[in-house]
Motif scaffolding. Structure first.
Motif, PDB file in Angstrom:
ATOM      1  N   HIS A 105       0.799  -1.229   0.000  1.00  0.00           N
ATOM      2  CA  HIS A 105       0.000   0.000   0.000  1.00  0.00           C
ATOM      3  C   HIS A 105       0.833   1.282   0.000  1.00  0.00           C
ATOM      4  CE1 HIS A 105      -3.196  -2.881   0.964  1.00  0.00           C
ATOM      5  NE2 HIS A 105      -3.932  -2.035   0.282  1.00  0.00           N
ATOM      6  N   HIS A 106       2.145   1.162   0.132  1.00  0.00           N
ATOM      7  CA  HIS A 106       3.012   2.350   0.095  1.00  0.00           C
ATOM      8  C   HIS A 106       3.679   2.554  -1.262  1.00  0.00           C
ATOM      9  CE1 HIS A 106       2.444   3.267   4.264  1.00  0.00           C
ATOM     10  NE2 HIS A 106       2.713   2.024   4.584  1.00  0.00           N
ATOM     11  N   ILE A 107       3.483   1.618  -2.181  1.00  0.00           N
ATOM     12  CA  ILE A 107       4.129   1.718  -3.486  1.00  0.00           C
ATOM     13  C   ILE A 107       3.246   2.518  -4.441  1.00  0.00           C
ATOM     14  CG2 ILE A 107       4.990   0.431  -5.479  1.00  0.00           C
ATOM     15  CD1 ILE A 107       5.746  -1.810  -3.487  1.00  0.00           C
ATOM     16  N   LYS A 108       3.843   3.553  -5.008  1.00  0.00           N
ATOM     17  CA  LYS A 108       3.129   4.398  -5.970  1.00  0.00           C
ATOM     18  C   LYS A 108       3.323   3.877  -7.396  1.00  0.00           C
ATOM     19  CE  LYS A 108       3.102   9.209  -7.602  1.00  0.00           C
ATOM     20  NZ  LYS A 108       3.717  10.528  -7.370  1.00  0.00           N
ATOM     21  N   ALA A 109       4.554   3.497  -7.725  1.00  0.00           N
ATOM     22  CA  ALA A 109       4.864   3.053  -9.087  1.00  0.00           C
ATOM     23  C   ALA A 109       6.170   2.282  -9.091  1.00  0.00           C
ATOM     24  CB  ALA A 109       4.984   4.264 -10.013  1.00  0.00           C
ATOM     25  N   ILE A 110       6.408   1.586 -10.198  1.00  0.00           N
ATOM     26  CA  ILE A 110       7.708   0.964 -10.433  1.00  0.00           C
ATOM     27  C   ILE A 110       8.183   1.453 -11.799  1.00  0.00           C
ATOM     28  CG2 ILE A 110       7.295  -1.027  -8.950  1.00  0.00           C
ATOM     29  CD1 ILE A 110       6.727  -2.690 -11.454  1.00  0.00           C
ATOM     30  N   ARG A 111       9.495   1.546 -11.953  1.00  0.00           N
ATOM     31  CA  ARG A 111      10.050   2.079 -13.190  1.00  0.00           C
ATOM     32  C   ARG A 111      11.277   1.255 -13.589  1.00  0.00           C
ATOM     33  NH1 ARG A 111      11.349   7.192 -11.556  1.00  0.00           N
ATOM     34  NH2 ARG A 111      13.559   6.828 -11.772  1.00  0.00           N
ATOM     35  N   ARG A 112      11.345   0.922 -14.854  1.00  0.00           N
ATOM     36  CA  ARG A 112      12.507   0.189 -15.365  1.00  0.00           C
ATOM     37  C   ARG A 112      13.761   1.055 -15.256  1.00  0.00           C
ATOM     38  NH1 ARG A 112      10.393  -4.029 -18.537  1.00  0.00           N
ATOM     39  NH2 ARG A 112       8.243  -3.622 -19.140  1.00  0.00           N
ATOM     40  N   HIS A 113      14.883   0.432 -14.982  1.00  0.00           N
ATOM     41  CA  HIS A 113      16.157   1.149 -15.036  1.00  0.00           C
ATOM     42  C   HIS A 113      16.460   1.386 -16.515  1.00  0.00           C
ATOM     43  CE1 HIS A 113      20.425   2.009 -14.817  1.00  0.00           C
ATOM     44  NE2 HIS A 113      20.271   2.226 -13.514  1.00  0.00           N
ATOM     45  N   PRO A 114      16.896   2.593 -16.892  1.00  0.00           N
ATOM     46  CA  PRO A 114      17.100   2.884 -18.313  1.00  0.00           C
ATOM     47  C   PRO A 114      18.177   2.043 -19.000  1.00  0.00           C
ATOM     48  CG  PRO A 114      17.823   4.725 -16.937  1.00  0.00           C
ATOM     49  CD  PRO A 114      17.158   3.743 -16.036  1.00  0.00           C
ATOM     50  N   GLU A 115      19.173   1.575 -18.252  1.00  0.00           N
ATOM     51  CA  GLU A 115      20.255   0.817 -18.886  1.00  0.00           C
ATOM     52  C   GLU A 115      20.401  -0.618 -18.382  1.00  0.00           C
ATOM     53  OE1 GLU A 115      22.615   3.831 -17.554  1.00  0.00           O
ATOM     54  OE2 GLU A 115      21.642   5.100 -19.039  1.00  0.00           O
ATOM     55  N   ILE A 116      20.080  -0.847 -17.130  1.00  0.00           N
ATOM     56  CA  ILE A 116      20.345  -2.162 -16.536  1.00  0.00           C
ATOM     57  C   ILE A 116      19.018  -2.910 -16.363  1.00  0.00           C
ATOM     58  CG2 ILE A 116      21.487  -3.390 -14.655  1.00  0.00           C
ATOM     59  CD1 ILE A 116      22.884  -0.676 -13.991  1.00  0.00           C
ATOM     60  N   THR A 117      18.810  -3.934 -17.169  1.00  0.00           N
ATOM     61  CA  THR A 117      17.517  -4.636 -17.163  1.00  0.00           C
ATOM     62  C   THR A 117      17.264  -5.423 -15.872  1.00  0.00           C
ATOM     63  OG1 THR A 117      18.489  -6.542 -18.287  1.00  0.00           O
ATOM     64  CG2 THR A 117      17.431  -4.873 -19.675  1.00  0.00           C
ATOM     65  N   THR A 118      18.321  -5.696 -15.132  1.00  0.00           N
ATOM     66  CA  THR A 118      18.156  -6.449 -13.885  1.00  0.00           C
ATOM     67  C   THR A 118      17.871  -5.535 -12.690  1.00  0.00           C
ATOM     68  OG1 THR A 118      20.541  -6.378 -13.555  1.00  0.00           O
ATOM     69  CG2 THR A 118      19.632  -8.353 -14.649  1.00  0.00           C
ATOM     70  N   HIS A 119      17.664  -4.235 -12.944  1.00  0.00           N
ATOM     71  CA  HIS A 119      17.407  -3.284 -11.862  1.00  0.00           C
ATOM     72  C   HIS A 119      16.070  -2.572 -12.086  1.00  0.00           C
ATOM     73  CE1 HIS A 119      21.573  -4.076 -11.100  1.00  0.00           C
ATOM     74  NE2 HIS A 119      21.686  -3.152 -10.177  1.00  0.00           N
ATOM     75  N   THR A 120      15.408  -2.263 -10.976  1.00  0.00           N
ATOM     76  CA  THR A 120      14.103  -1.596 -11.025  1.00  0.00           C
ATOM     77  C   THR A 120      14.032  -0.547  -9.935  1.00  0.00           C
ATOM     78  OG1 THR A 120      13.102  -3.659 -11.790  1.00  0.00           O
ATOM     79  CG2 THR A 120      11.594  -1.984 -10.919  1.00  0.00           C
ATOM     80  N   TYR A 121      13.429   0.590 -10.274  1.00  0.00           N
ATOM     81  CA  TYR A 121      13.167   1.629  -9.284  1.00  0.00           C
ATOM     82  C   TYR A 121      11.783   1.405  -8.678  1.00  0.00           C
ATOM     83  CZ  TYR A 121      17.078   4.444 -10.945  1.00  0.00           C
ATOM     84  OH  TYR A 121      18.332   4.893 -11.283  1.00  0.00           O
TER      85      TYR A 121
END
Length: 160
Positions: A105-121
């Motif tokens: 319930h605290h997560i607003k969004a997730i975003r792909r890392h622009p260069e590293i596919t194994t990382h997520t914001y």
């Protein structure tokens, strides 16, 4: 700002993430949605297990209930305190040290890392961002599974 190191921490509605720490004095960094951060001597899994007991059942019982109601067997979301809508999901197997616990319930969004596919914001509702070494697909799937878990554990509301 001095770092506060706690022996114990009680997961609550303000808890937004449990991050494993690689530190000699503490094992978890807790993020709360009010900007508070705490360092705790216990591991994220120890904190999750204690919170489940506070919420009325043990961790393994909650996991078994999730599997029973949803069919999810690995990296199952956990209804920590379902009566207060506190649900968390792991980023990895809870047995692994690198497992983070994120509170749905605290997560607003997730975003792909622009260069590293194994990382997520992970973007929280209070605008804090967390960069995780987990693929976007994995986080997206965990969010979907947690959403499904919430619908299976939330009793139907009566409208008067």
């Amino acid at each position: 700002m001095t770092d506060i190191i706690l022996n114990q921490y009680v997961i609550n509605k303000a808890t937004s993430a449990l991050l494993p720490a690689y530190h000699t004095d503490y094992q978890t960094t807790v993020w709360e949605n009010n900007g508070q951060r705490f360092h705790v001597k216990k591991t994220p899994l120890q904190l999750m297990k204690a919170a489940c007991l506070e919420g009325g059942a043990d961790f393994d019982g909650r996991r078994a209930a999730v599997t029973h109601k949803t069919g999810i067997t690995s990296k199952a979301p956990i209804p920590v305190i379902p009566q207060e809508q506190v649900y968390a999901f792991p980023t990895h197997s809870p047995k692994l040290h690198e497992c983070h616990w994120l509170f749905y319930h605290h997560i607003k969004a997730i975003r792909r890392h622009p260069e590293i596919t194994t990382h997520t914001y992970i973007i929280f509702k209070d605008e804090k961002e967390l960069l995780l070494q987990v693929s976007y697909h994995t986080i997206e799937r965990q969010l979907q599974r947690t959403s499904y878990c919430i619908t299976r554990f939330t009793p139907y509301l009566t409208h008067n």
